[in-house]
Design a protein around this motif. Structure first.
Motif, PDB file in Angstrom:
ATOM      1  N   VAL A 180      11.329  -8.162   2.024  1.00  0.00           N
ATOM      2  CA  VAL A 180      10.689  -6.860   1.851  1.00  0.00           C
ATOM      3  C   VAL A 180      11.231  -5.923   2.916  1.00  0.00           C
ATOM      4  O   VAL A 180      11.303  -6.293   4.092  1.00  0.00           O
ATOM      5  N   VAL A 181      11.636  -4.746   2.501  1.00  0.00           N
ATOM      6  CA  VAL A 181      12.072  -3.737   3.455  1.00  0.00           C
ATOM      7  C   VAL A 181      11.218  -2.501   3.270  1.00  0.00           C
ATOM      8  O   VAL A 181      10.988  -2.048   2.143  1.00  0.00           O
ATOM      9  N   MET A 182      10.685  -1.989   4.343  1.00  0.00           N
ATOM     10  CA  MET A 182       9.894  -0.761   4.320  1.00  0.00           C
ATOM     11  C   MET A 182      10.682   0.345   5.007  1.00  0.00           C
ATOM     12  O   MET A 182      11.252   0.121   6.088  1.00  0.00           O
ATOM     13  N   ILE A 183      10.708   1.513   4.392  1.00  0.00           N
ATOM     14  CA  ILE A 183      11.475   2.637   4.930  1.00  0.00           C
ATOM     15  C   ILE A 183      10.568   3.857   4.991  1.00  0.00           C
ATOM     16  O   ILE A 183       9.835   4.150   4.039  1.00  0.00           O
ATOM     17  N   ASP A 184      10.623   4.552   6.112  1.00  0.00           N
ATOM     18  CA  ASP A 184       9.804   5.749   6.276  1.00  0.00           C
ATOM     19  C   ASP A 184      10.504   6.671   7.256  1.00  0.00           C
ATOM     20  O   ASP A 184      11.453   6.264   7.952  1.00  0.00           O
ATOM     21  N   GLY A 185      10.051   7.890   7.325  1.00  0.00           N
ATOM     22  CA  GLY A 185      10.658   8.867   8.219  1.00  0.00           C
ATOM     23  C   GLY A 185       9.627   9.499   9.131  1.00  0.00           C
ATOM     24  O   GLY A 185       8.433   9.567   8.804  1.00  0.00           O
ATOM     25  N   GLN A 186      10.084   9.933  10.299  1.00  0.00           N
ATOM     26  CA  GLN A 186       9.221  10.693  11.200  1.00  0.00           C
ATOM     27  C   GLN A 186      10.019  11.858  11.753  1.00  0.00           C
ATOM     28  O   GLN A 186      11.209  11.741  12.027  1.00  0.00           O
ATOM     29  N   HIS A 187       9.365  12.989  11.908  1.00  0.00           N
ATOM     30  CA  HIS A 187      10.014  14.191  12.403  1.00  0.00           C
ATOM     31  C   HIS A 187       9.722  14.362  13.882  1.00  0.00           C
ATOM     32  O   HIS A 187       8.564  14.341  14.303  1.00  0.00           O
ATOM     33  N   ALA A 202      11.340  -3.085  -1.978  1.00  0.00           N
ATOM     34  CA  ALA A 202      11.368  -1.953  -1.053  1.00  0.00           C
ATOM     35  C   ALA A 202      10.085  -1.176  -1.193  1.00  0.00           C
ATOM     36  O   ALA A 202       9.694  -0.788  -2.298  1.00  0.00           O
ATOM     37  N   VAL A 203       9.411  -0.942  -0.073  1.00  0.00           N
ATOM     38  CA  VAL A 203       8.175  -0.159  -0.051  1.00  0.00           C
ATOM     39  C   VAL A 203       8.481   1.160   0.641  1.00  0.00           C
ATOM     40  O   VAL A 203       8.937   1.169   1.788  1.00  0.00           O
ATOM     41  N   ILE A 204       8.242   2.266  -0.052  1.00  0.00           N
ATOM     42  CA  ILE A 204       8.560   3.585   0.485  1.00  0.00           C
ATOM     43  C   ILE A 204       7.352   4.509   0.333  1.00  0.00           C
ATOM     44  O   ILE A 204       6.397   4.186  -0.372  1.00  0.00           O
ATOM     45  N   ASP A 205       7.437   5.661   0.974  1.00  0.00           N
ATOM     46  CA  ASP A 205       6.300   6.581   0.950  1.00  0.00           C
ATOM     47  C   ASP A 205       6.293   7.486  -0.270  1.00  0.00           C
ATOM     48  O   ASP A 205       5.390   8.319  -0.418  1.00  0.00           O
ATOM     49  N   GLY A 206       7.284   7.392  -1.111  1.00  0.00           N
ATOM     50  CA  GLY A 206       7.318   8.191  -2.325  1.00  0.00           C
ATOM     51  C   GLY A 206       8.397   9.242  -2.342  1.00  0.00           C
ATOM     52  O   GLY A 206       8.599   9.913  -3.355  1.00  0.00           O
ATOM     53  N   GLY A 207       9.127   9.417  -1.218  1.00  0.00           N
ATOM     54  CA  GLY A 207      10.189  10.411  -1.183  1.00  0.00           C
ATOM     55  C   GLY A 207      11.305  10.093  -2.167  1.00  0.00           C
ATOM     56  O   GLY A 207      11.742   8.942  -2.283  1.00  0.00           O
ATOM     57  N   LYS A 208      11.759  11.115  -2.888  1.00  0.00           N
ATOM     58  CA  LYS A 208      12.814  10.913  -3.882  1.00  0.00           C
ATOM     59  C   LYS A 208      14.111  10.461  -3.227  1.00  0.00           C
ATOM     60  O   LYS A 208      14.876   9.692  -3.809  1.00  0.00           O
ATOM     61  N   ALA A 209      14.388  10.945  -1.999  1.00  0.00           N
ATOM     62  CA  ALA A 209      15.617  10.573  -1.313  1.00  0.00           C
ATOM     63  C   ALA A 209      15.661   9.077  -1.023  1.00  0.00           C
ATOM     64  O   ALA A 209      16.713   8.433  -1.131  1.00  0.00           O
ATOM     65  N   LEU A 210      14.514   8.503  -0.646  1.00  0.00           N
ATOM     66  CA  LEU A 210      14.464   7.069  -0.358  1.00  0.00           C
ATOM     67  C   LEU A 210      14.754   6.263  -1.617  1.00  0.00           C
ATOM     68  O   LEU A 210      15.529   5.299  -1.586  1.00  0.00           O
ATOM     69  N   SER A 211      14.125   6.630  -2.700  1.00  0.00           N
ATOM     70  CA  SER A 211      14.341   5.921  -3.961  1.00  0.00           C
ATOM     71  C   SER A 211      15.788   6.034  -4.417  1.00  0.00           C
ATOM     72  O   SER A 211      16.403   5.037  -4.832  1.00  0.00           O
ATOM     73  N   ALA A 212      16.350   7.236  -4.325  1.00  0.00           N
ATOM     74  CA  ALA A 212      17.740   7.436  -4.744  1.00  0.00           C
ATOM     75  C   ALA A 212      18.704   6.638  -3.888  1.00  0.00           C
ATOM     76  O   ALA A 212      19.669   6.049  -4.388  1.00  0.00           O
ATOM     77  N   LEU A 254      -2.074  -9.804  -0.033  1.00  0.00           N
ATOM     78  CA  LEU A 254      -0.665  -9.411   0.038  1.00  0.00           C
ATOM     79  C   LEU A 254      -0.411  -8.154  -0.783  1.00  0.00           C
ATOM     80  O   LEU A 254       0.379  -7.295  -0.390  1.00  0.00           O
ATOM     81  N   ALA A 255      -1.080  -8.025  -1.917  1.00  0.00           N
ATOM     82  CA  ALA A 255      -0.917  -6.815  -2.730  1.00  0.00           C
ATOM     83  C   ALA A 255      -1.376  -5.587  -1.962  1.00  0.00           C
ATOM     84  O   ALA A 255      -0.722  -4.543  -1.981  1.00  0.00           O
ATOM     85  N   ARG A 256      -2.497  -5.688  -1.249  1.00  0.00           N
ATOM     86  CA  ARG A 256      -2.979  -4.552  -0.460  1.00  0.00           C
ATOM     87  C   ARG A 256      -2.003  -4.214   0.659  1.00  0.00           C
ATOM     88  O   ARG A 256      -1.827  -3.044   1.018  1.00  0.00           O
ATOM     89  N   THR A 257      -1.346  -5.238   1.209  1.00  0.00           N
ATOM     90  CA  THR A 257      -0.373  -5.000   2.279  1.00  0.00           C
ATOM     91  C   THR A 257       0.863  -4.285   1.765  1.00  0.00           C
ATOM     92  O   THR A 257       1.370  -3.346   2.395  1.00  0.00           O
ATOM     93  N   LEU A 258       1.355  -4.708   0.589  1.00  0.00           N
ATOM     94  CA  LEU A 258       2.639  -4.220   0.096  1.00  0.00           C
ATOM     95  C   LEU A 258       2.542  -2.988  -0.792  1.00  0.00           C
ATOM     96  O   LEU A 258       3.573  -2.450  -1.195  1.00  0.00           O
ATOM     97  N   THR A 259       1.331  -2.543  -1.087  1.00  0.00           N
ATOM     98  CA  THR A 259       1.205  -1.314  -1.871  1.00  0.00           C
ATOM     99  C   THR A 259       0.954  -0.109  -0.975  1.00  0.00           C
ATOM    100  O   THR A 259       0.632   0.972  -1.455  1.00  0.00           O
ATOM    101  N   SER A 260       1.109  -0.304   0.315  1.00  0.00           N
ATOM    102  CA  SER A 260       1.010   0.803   1.262  1.00  0.00           C
ATOM    103  C   SER A 260       2.101   0.647   2.310  1.00  0.00           C
ATOM    104  O   SER A 260       2.687  -0.433   2.481  1.00  0.00           O
ATOM    105  N   SER A 261       2.386   1.723   3.001  1.00  0.00           N
ATOM    106  CA  SER A 261       3.402   1.682   4.067  1.00  0.00           C
ATOM    107  C   SER A 261       2.750   1.528   5.431  1.00  0.00           C
ATOM    108  O   SER A 261       3.345   1.888   6.450  1.00  0.00           O
TER     109      SER A 261
END
Length: 437
Positions: free
Chosen positions: A190-197, A251-261, A353-360
């Motif tokens: 499992v890879v989780m990807i997110d961004g911070q400004h 891959a678990v992402i926050d919903g950004g289109k760039a991450l999915s692409a 596990l579902a609760r863990t992997l359905t959120s970032s």
């Protein structure tokens, strides 16, 4: 008759027992320590430690060259005076005299004890811990342990510039270790990807979860926005260091289109994408008036918790249709990437596990610790500084990592990912996870 120790002074009436005589070696070692007693208990302890350290230096030299004043025809080294040096004490350097010896071939005899006490790693560790605790560079000298005026008078490496240089070097090392680490042996599933400004920079960070549930910071990339190019560069780097989608990858992402692409560009259909349900609920709420947020969010929470992914998706689309006329923005936000909201459910994962992997939440927790580490930075000079501090924060977060909640269910997830990554013959009637093109 009551027994007393050899160092106990017994008084009976006007008669006191004689003051005990200390061995000559012990009296010499404690000679300089007694003066420190007036400076307080901690200063006394420091002075005692310094005396013990000097005794250790002398013992190491004696083990090589033999006792002073005794001729040894078989000796392999000789004493060579003393030299000024420094050791680390409470986040500072203090001067010490160390004995020297040379072998008969002229080679200096090493003192392992001195090398240990003088090591840069000790000082760097103290600096890093204080910086992580939020201590400003200009305050390091003031928060140092009281060691007494005699020792403090020779202290070095406590200035703002010295602390800053040491921290920069340490964070550069943390960044290099993060970016160069071989991750092929971690068996990431499992890879989780997110961004911070941070200031004008967007840091894209990645967190991996292994087959045993352990979490590992994987890497980061810097850009001005969370765009496909930056995400693809991060993922390509992870692949070059050993990340593989063979056998399936979630891959678990926050919903950004760039991450999915970016994920699709690097891994194609071998990666299953789960979007964070919590982010989706927040995004929908932002398009709603305050009075209607609570009941719609409660309804969405129930829809996303449905164990039947097809039924859940149908209910979500029905909700979007119901609110479309009054709140078209919220309806559009709900429909965007809706299929990816139920990926974990389609893989057959339920419960903890579902609760863990359905959120970032796991990667957001890491990012939160990184933010805490850099909370006192008021001026970001450049992107390199942002990357150094972020890497240091990720390393700090990793120290408190535990296995993800529900890790006992990971074997079932891995089996489902394997089936997803391997095309099935059409005759079996088995479908791969699908997403809108």
């Amino acid at each position: 008759m009551k027994k007393v120790s050899a160092l106990t002074l017994v008084t009976s009436g006007d008669t006191a027992s004689p003051t005990p005589q200390l061995p000559a070696e012990l009296a010499a070692a404690l000679g300089d320590v007694s003066a420190a007693a007036r400076e307080g208990l901690l200063a006394l302890s420091v002075a005692t430690g310094m005396a013990v350290m000097q005794a250790m230096f002398e013992a190491e030299i004696t083990a090589v060259v033999g006792p002073k004043g005794r001729h040894d025809p078989d000796r392999t080294a000789v004493r060579h005076g003393r030299q000024r040096g420094s050791v680390v004490l409470g986040g500072r350097r203090v001067d010490v005299d160390r004995p020297r010896a040379r072998r008969l071939d002229g080679v200096e005899v090493a003192l392992p004890t001195y090398d240990t006490f003088a090591g840069e790693d000790l000082l760097t560790t103290v600096v890093m811990e204080r910086m992580f605790a939020g201590v400003a560079t200009r305050r390091h000298e003031r928060i140092g342990e009281p060691v007494g005026p005699a020792v403090a008078a020779t202290a070095k490496s406590t200035s703002k510039s010295a602390v800053s240089r040491r921290f920069v070097k340490a964070t550069e090392t943390a960044l290099d270790e993060l970016m160069d680490r071989d991750i092929s042996g971690l068996n990431i599933k499992v890879v989780m990807i997110d961004g911070q400004h941070i200031a004008d920079h967007c840091m894209i960070v990645a967190l991996g979860i292994g087959a045993d549930g352990t979490k590992t910071p994987l890497g980061l990339r810097e850009g001005s926005t969370e765009n496909k190019t930056v995400v693809t560069a991060l993922l390509a780097d992870l692949v070059s260091r050993g990340l593989s989608a063979d056998g399936g990858l979630l891959a678990v992402i926050d919903g950004g289109k760039a991450l999915s692409a970016g994920l699709k560009a690097v891994f194609g259909r071998d990666v299953a994408i789960q979007r964070c349900q919590i982010h989706k609920r927040r995004n929908v709420a932002e398009h709603l008036p305050e009075a209607e947020r609570a009941w719609i969010d409660k309804k969405l929470a129930g829809i996303f918790a449905d164990a039947d992914p097809e039924r859940g998706e149908q209910a979500a689309r029905a909700l979007a249709k119901a609110i479309e006329r009054k709140h078209p923005g919220a309806a559009a936000s709900l429909r965007e990437g809706l299929t990816d909201m139920f990926t974990v459910a389609r893989l057959g994962v339920t419960g903890t596990l579902a609760r863990t992997l359905t959120s970032s939440n796991p990667i957001e927790s890491m990012i939160s610790i990184a933010r805490t580490v850099n909370r006192n930075v008021t001026h970001w000079k450049n992107g390199a500084m942002v990357m150094r501090w972020t890497a240091a924060g990720m390393a700090q977060a990793a120290r408190s990592f535990r296995r993800v909640k529900g890790y006992h269910q990971l074997p079932a997830l891995i089996s489902a990912l394997t089936r997803h990554s391997q095309p099935q013959p059409a005759t079996t009637g088995t479908k791969r996870l699908t997403r809108p093109a």
